[in-house]
Design a protein around this motif. Structure first.
Motif, PDB file in Angstrom:
ATOM      1  N   TYR A 181      50.379  11.928  62.776  1.00 19.23           N
ATOM      2  CA  TYR A 181      50.928  13.233  62.419  1.00 19.23           C
ATOM      3  C   TYR A 181      50.760  14.211  63.580  1.00 19.23           C
ATOM      4  O   TYR A 181      51.723  14.885  63.987  1.00 19.23           O
ATOM      5  CB  TYR A 181      50.233  13.780  61.170  1.00 19.23           C
ATOM      6  N   HIS A 185      57.045  19.609  60.501  1.00 17.18           N
ATOM      7  CA  HIS A 185      56.130  18.990  59.529  1.00 17.18           C
ATOM      8  C   HIS A 185      56.787  17.799  58.852  1.00 17.18           C
ATOM      9  O   HIS A 185      56.155  16.742  58.704  1.00 17.18           O
ATOM     10  CB  HIS A 185      55.722  20.017  58.472  1.00 17.18           C
ATOM     11  N   GLN A 186      58.041  17.961  58.433  1.00 15.03           N
ATOM     12  CA  GLN A 186      58.700  16.865  57.720  1.00 15.03           C
ATOM     13  C   GLN A 186      58.781  15.619  58.580  1.00 15.03           C
ATOM     14  O   GLN A 186      58.550  14.496  58.101  1.00 15.03           O
ATOM     15  CB  GLN A 186      60.115  17.283  57.282  1.00 15.03           C
ATOM     16  N   ALA A 240      55.174  14.181  59.064  1.00 15.64           N
ATOM     17  CA  ALA A 240      54.678  13.569  57.836  1.00 15.64           C
ATOM     18  C   ALA A 240      55.381  12.242  57.559  1.00 15.64           C
ATOM     19  O   ALA A 240      54.757  11.278  57.103  1.00 15.64           O
ATOM     20  CB  ALA A 240      54.877  14.525  56.668  1.00 15.64           C
ATOM     21  N   HIS A 285      50.125  12.902  51.043  1.00 15.60           N
ATOM     22  CA  HIS A 285      49.932  14.160  51.777  1.00 15.60           C
ATOM     23  C   HIS A 285      48.709  14.907  51.274  1.00 15.60           C
ATOM     24  O   HIS A 285      47.986  15.532  52.054  1.00 15.60           O
ATOM     25  CB  HIS A 285      51.181  15.039  51.655  1.00 15.60           C
ATOM     26  N   SER A 299      53.987  24.108  58.887  1.00 16.81           N
ATOM     27  CA  SER A 299      53.270  22.933  58.377  1.00 16.81           C
ATOM     28  C   SER A 299      52.312  23.327  57.265  1.00 16.81           C
ATOM     29  O   SER A 299      52.226  22.665  56.225  1.00 16.81           O
ATOM     30  CB  SER A 299      52.502  22.246  59.515  1.00 16.81           C
ATOM     31  N   LEU A 327      52.098  22.265  53.213  1.00 15.55           N
ATOM     32  CA  LEU A 327      50.905  21.680  52.600  1.00 15.55           C
ATOM     33  C   LEU A 327      50.532  22.376  51.299  1.00 15.55           C
ATOM     34  O   LEU A 327      49.716  21.880  50.528  1.00 15.55           O
ATOM     35  CB  LEU A 327      49.719  21.722  53.575  1.00 15.55           C
TER      36      LEU A 327
END
Length: 469
Positions: free
Chosen positions: A276, A286-287, A290, A333, A362, A366
């Motif tokens: 990551y 982030h997508q 992840a 996650h 990000s 979360l």
């Protein structure tokens, strides 16, 4: 008379090459020269080479892996226990303590290290190996799986484990014990683990694997009242490359009473974190990061051809693979998030505004898992970059009940010079519901005084939402 272990897990016959542990503890490779079926022993020949001369030796050893005394003997297994193996899958459980005991019994046996040493590629023992070399020999002829040999009256399942079978046993055990600590599981909790639950030998004494699968054990166990499904993740096997595991999580997701939790080995967690952060550091969202670290595509999972049609049919009937992928991504996650917070919090201080924006975004993704980063996000509301400030506000709005302490800072953000930041602060306050009540005066001023029409509309809508709570 010591035990002898075959090298490949095949039936011992004359000419077989076997491991033999001598009285002094040394292990040697020996050749079977004669088999005494009546006494379950075999005669061996082997060579000892002390570096000066080679000497031929002979020995007599037991042929079979003896069942440890913790398990019921064949003559002590009741008809009721054998009937349970044919009829009641939810009773095929071991306690967490017993599960560790069985794993440790395998690991302390000389055969375990021999298996590991003789792997050509992956130098680890997996559950297929444990089944072939330990579970089957220990349970053969009894008509009961290891679970019922330990608990003859049966034990109700409270936890169900989902695992890949090809995983490293050491990592599997570590992952289970780590999640047991995190979830405060009782060592006497009934745990359903298919390798130990089902009768594996296929010897005609007990039910066949096919017969047991026809009982729909996974569905039966999920519907019997288990509270948790533990999805075991290791670096050596992808859990959701196995279609049976996809079915298991699908059944758990359909039950409102079952909590699905990811159990990561420490190496799996470290690898996911590194992947990551690597993707993040080179500029990915982030997508994207992840997906690289924890991505899943359950539609690609496989099983035997004879089982595939019925599994696909069951999964499709319940909503298909996309729903499962999203759920798996979510609980993965949730497990990874705490390990990322320090790095993402530090990235909010980066001199490059683009890095700070991605860090804030990000943390926004979360959600509540980013709660420990609330001070850093609050400070980011003062960032010189308006996009960082806006995304930080949205991230604070996703912290749920944890964000109450950030309400004053979000209220102050309604005075930001940038209209989009003010609008995002309003949206964040609306998401917080009643926790945003201290910001009502600031929202009311925004309705009456803000120069931007969108901010005024959003603020009025937020006040309406607050009034409904």
């Amino acid at each position: 008379m010591l035990q002898v272990h075959d090298l490949e897990g095949e039936p011992i016959q004359v000419g077989s090459r076997v491991w033999y542990q001598r009285c002094n503890g040394d292990d040697v490779i020996a050749k079977v020269t004669y088999i005494d079926r009546q006494n379950d022993t075999c005669h061996l020949a082997y060579v000892i080479d002390d570096g000066q001369q080679a000497c031929r030796r002979t020995a007599i050893a037991r042929m079979f892996l003896e069942r440890p005394p913790v398990f019921a003997r064949d003559e002590d297994v009741s008809a009721e226990s054998r009937e349970l193996q044919k009829s009641c899958p939810s009773k095929w459980s071991v306690t967490l303590e017993q599960w560790n005991m069985v794993i440790n019994e395998c690991k302390h046996n000389i055969r375990y290290n021999h298996i590991k040493k003789n792997k050509e590629r992956d130098k680890h023992v997996n559950m297929h190996d444990v089944n072939k070399h330990f579970v089957q020999p220990w349970s053969v002829g009894s008509g009961c799986g290891l679970a019922l040999l330990l608990n003859q009256q049966g034990l109700d399942a409270e936890i169900m484990c989902s695992h890949a079978w090809a995983e490293d046993v050491d990592q599997c055990q570590e992952a289970v014990n780590l999640i047991a600590q995190e979830e405060a599981l009782c060592v006497r909790s009934g745990m359903w683990f298919c390798t130990f639950a089902q009768y594996q030998p296929e010897d005609g004494v007990g039910p066949s694997i096919e017969f047991q699968l026809d009982l729909e054990p996974f569905t039966s166990v999920i519907n019997s009242g288990v509270g948790k499904l533990i999805a075991i993740h290791t670096t050596t096997a992808d859990l959701y490359a196995r279609l049976w595991c996809v079915l298991e999580v699908d059944e758990a997701l359909r039950s409102k009473d079952v909590k699905v939790v990811a159990a990561f080995s420490s190496q799996y967690l470290e690898n996911a974190k590194e992947e990551y952060l690597l993707m993040f550091d080179v500029g990915n969202s982030h997508q994207q990061a992840a997906k690289a670290a924890l991505g899943v595509n359950t539609s690609q999972a496989q099983c035997s051809r004879k089982d595939k049609r019925r599994l696909l049919k069951a999964i499709s009937k319940h909503g298909g693979f996309q729903r499962i992928d999203e759920a798996v991504a979510e609980f993965r996650h949730a497990k990874l998030a705490p390990t990322l917070l320090a790095a993402l919090g530090a990235a909010l201080q980066d001199e490059d505004a683009r890095v700070r924006r991605r860090a804030a975004d990000s943390l926004r993704h979360l959600g509540e898992h980013a709660a420990p980063a609330m001070p850093a996000l609050g400070a980011a509301l003062q960032d010189e970059d308006e996009e960082v400030r806006g995304v930080a506000a949205l991230a604070l709005g996703r912290l749920g009940e944890h964000a109450a302490a950030a309400v004053p800072a979000l209220g102050a953000a309604l005075q930001d010079e940038d209209a989009e930041v003010r609008e995002q602060a309003v949206i964040a306050l609306r998401r917080l519901g009643q926790d945003a009540a201290p910001a009502v005066p600031a929202l009311a001023r925004a309705v009456l005084q803000d120069k931007d029409a969108n901010v005024r509309i959003q603020a009025a809508d937020s006040l309406g939402h607050l009034g409904e709570h």
